[in-house]
Design a protein around this motif. Structure first.
Motif, PDB file in Angstrom:
ATOM      1  N   CYS A 144       6.395   4.993 -10.631  1.00 16.06           N
ATOM      2  CA  CYS A 144       6.705   4.989  -9.200  1.00 16.06           C
ATOM      3  C   CYS A 144       7.123   6.409  -8.834  1.00 16.06           C
ATOM      4  O   CYS A 144       8.018   6.980  -9.465  1.00 16.06           O
ATOM      5  CB  CYS A 144       7.840   4.017  -8.912  1.00 16.06           C
ATOM      6  SG  CYS A 144       8.458   4.059  -7.211  1.00 16.06           S
ATOM      7  N   ALA A 178       3.207   2.901  -7.687  1.00 10.10           N
ATOM      8  CA  ALA A 178       4.020   2.698  -6.488  1.00 10.10           C
ATOM      9  C   ALA A 178       4.509   4.036  -5.942  1.00 10.10           C
ATOM     10  O   ALA A 178       4.648   5.011  -6.679  1.00 10.10           O
ATOM     11  CB  ALA A 178       5.219   1.804  -6.803  1.00 10.10           C
ATOM     12  N   TYR A 179       4.776   4.023  -4.628  1.00  9.42           N
ATOM     13  CA  TYR A 179       5.477   5.139  -3.969  1.00  9.42           C
ATOM     14  C   TYR A 179       6.717   4.572  -3.294  1.00  9.42           C
ATOM     15  O   TYR A 179       6.687   3.496  -2.703  1.00  9.42           O
ATOM     16  CB  TYR A 179       4.586   5.824  -2.935  1.00  9.42           C
ATOM     17  CG  TYR A 179       3.491   6.659  -3.561  1.00  9.42           C
ATOM     18  CD1 TYR A 179       3.776   7.902  -4.135  1.00  9.42           C
ATOM     19  CD2 TYR A 179       2.177   6.205  -3.595  1.00  9.42           C
ATOM     20  CE1 TYR A 179       2.773   8.664  -4.717  1.00  9.42           C
ATOM     21  CE2 TYR A 179       1.169   6.958  -4.178  1.00  9.42           C
ATOM     22  CZ  TYR A 179       1.476   8.192  -4.738  1.00  9.42           C
ATOM     23  OH  TYR A 179       0.489   8.937  -5.323  1.00  9.42           O
ATOM     24  N   LYS A 180       7.803   5.359  -3.386  1.00 10.47           N
ATOM     25  CA  LYS A 180       9.088   4.887  -2.870  1.00 10.47           C
ATOM     26  C   LYS A 180       9.716   5.966  -1.976  1.00 10.47           C
ATOM     27  O   LYS A 180      10.482   6.815  -2.460  1.00 10.47           O
ATOM     28  CB  LYS A 180      10.034   4.544  -4.031  1.00 10.47           C
ATOM     29  CG  LYS A 180      11.407   4.022  -3.596  1.00 10.47           C
ATOM     30  CD  LYS A 180      12.285   3.675  -4.786  1.00 10.47           C
ATOM     31  CE  LYS A 180      12.794   4.903  -5.517  1.00 10.47           C
ATOM     32  NZ  LYS A 180      13.722   5.736  -4.708  1.00 10.47           N
ATOM     33  N   LEU A 203      12.853  -2.278 -10.916  1.00 12.64           N
ATOM     34  CA  LEU A 203      12.665  -0.921 -10.420  1.00 12.64           C
ATOM     35  C   LEU A 203      13.720  -0.070 -11.117  1.00 12.64           C
ATOM     36  O   LEU A 203      14.917  -0.327 -10.972  1.00 12.64           O
ATOM     37  CB  LEU A 203      12.829  -0.853  -8.900  1.00 12.64           C
ATOM     38  CG  LEU A 203      12.857   0.559  -8.297  1.00 12.64           C
ATOM     39  CD1 LEU A 203      11.526   1.287  -8.509  1.00 12.64           C
ATOM     40  CD2 LEU A 203      13.188   0.500  -6.801  1.00 12.64           C
ATOM     41  N   LEU A 217       8.797  -0.841 -13.032  1.00 12.59           N
ATOM     42  CA  LEU A 217       8.332   0.262 -12.197  1.00 12.59           C
ATOM     43  C   LEU A 217       9.363   1.358 -12.380  1.00 12.59           C
ATOM     44  O   LEU A 217      10.493   1.233 -11.918  1.00 12.59           O
ATOM     45  CB  LEU A 217       8.250  -0.160 -10.722  1.00 12.59           C
ATOM     46  CG  LEU A 217       7.221  -1.235 -10.367  1.00 12.59           C
ATOM     47  CD1 LEU A 217       7.366  -1.631  -8.900  1.00 12.59           C
ATOM     48  CD2 LEU A 217       5.798  -0.762 -10.658  1.00 12.59           C
ATOM     49  N   ASN A 244      10.832   4.929 -11.698  1.00 14.18           N
ATOM     50  CA  ASN A 244      10.760   5.921 -10.628  1.00 14.18           C
ATOM     51  C   ASN A 244      11.133   7.318 -11.121  1.00 14.18           C
ATOM     52  O   ASN A 244      12.088   7.500 -11.865  1.00 14.18           O
ATOM     53  CB  ASN A 244      11.717   5.529  -9.498  1.00 14.18           C
ATOM     54  CG  ASN A 244      11.640   6.517  -8.345  1.00 14.18           C
ATOM     55  OD1 ASN A 244      10.690   6.508  -7.575  1.00 14.18           O
ATOM     56  ND2 ASN A 244      12.636   7.386  -8.228  1.00 14.18           N
TER      57      ASN A 244
END
Length: 279
Positions: free
Chosen positions: A25, A63-65, A213, A239, A241
């Motif tokens: 992510c 994913a992008y956060k 996450l 995920l 990050n």
């Protein structure tokens, strides 16, 4: 207008992980004071920066956060940059509004409408400490996810999250157990910090099938190997990050290429860990 019908179920998320051999992510914590100087003359420097980061990493990221604070601090123009960024992210990549919302029912309903309908994110981070009526409204949106704060990676998390409840369990464990009555493995994930490596196994034991996450890998010092060893399950369930370590790998004109190099390092390590602990 936002893209319509965004959404990704658990099986589709795992399919993306297998296709890309990645559970990365990328955090779009885009700070106007940190982006390369040459972009600041652009009419929308935040979006231009995000666009180039996405172009460079979309083949590696699941994913992008975007952290909402970096956008709302700039007022209407920041919200516009955020919306443009969301629309630019390919539909087969999971999107997370890192907003940490949570309030009483009618207010939570409007927060949910803002991020799930008006903006059309796939998921949102939510604080659990006002209880079920602050979380349930987010779970009424079909195909959307709540990512509940469980055990975070910041130093201040020790102030409350490890305090023993009346039953003798740490508070984060009470949150994990109680919240399983609210949501399920198809609409609820948990934030579990990488810097709490020894605790990840405890969390996984309580919620064996949910996705986590995981912040704290990279700039905050968390170990990706530990996260995978203690947190991975049969559908990966992670995920992970990375924000600063990727998007600020360079502050020069080569920033996007530098971001790709750092993302690729993580993806290659993730590929090995998937073979070791998942498949």
């Amino acid at each position: 207008m936002p893209k319509s019908n965004r959404g990704m179920n658990k099986a589709e998320l795992f399919d993306q992980i297998k296709q890309k051999s990645s559970f990365l992510c990328v955090g779009l914590d885009t700070d106007l004071t940190k982006i390369p100087q040459h972009l600041r003359k652009n009419s929308d420097p935040l979006f231009e920066f995000n666009k180039q980061i996405i172009d460079a990493t979309a083949d590696l990221a699941i994913a992008y956060k975007p952290n909402i604070a970096f956008y709302e601090a700039l007022g209407p123009k920041g919200w516009e940059s955020l919306q443009k960024t969301l629309e630019y992210i390919p539909n087969d990549i999971f999107t997370i509004a890192d907003a940490k919302r949570g309030d009483i029912g009618n207010t939570s309903s409007l927060y949910a409408k803002a991020f799930f309908e008006t903006m059309d994110f796939d998921s949102i981070t939510v604080a659990p400490y006002m209880g079920v009526d602050s979380v349930k409204p987010f779970l009424t949106f079909e195909g959307k996810w709540v990512i509940l704060l469980a055990l975070t990676s910041n130093e201040g998390s020790l102030d409350f999250q490890l305090i023993a409840s009346k039953s003798g369990k740490p508070l984060f464990q009470e949150v994990l157990e109680k919240s399983q009555l609210w949501g399920n493995t198809d609409n609820m994930m948990y934030v579990v910090g990488a810097t709490r490596g020894e605790k990840i196994a405890e969390v996984r034991q309580i919620v064996p099938e949910h996705f986590f996450l995981v912040p704290g890998v990279g700039a905050q010092g968390g170990s990706l190997e530990e996260v995978a060893k203690f947190g991975m399950n049969a559908t990966c369930g992670l995920l992970v990050n990375s924000s600063r370590g990727i998007i600020y790998a360079s502050q020069e004109k080569d920033f996007a290429a530098a971001a790709k190099v750092e993302a690729m390092k993580l993806q290659q390590e993730m590929s090995e860990l998937l073979d070791k602990y998942c498949y």
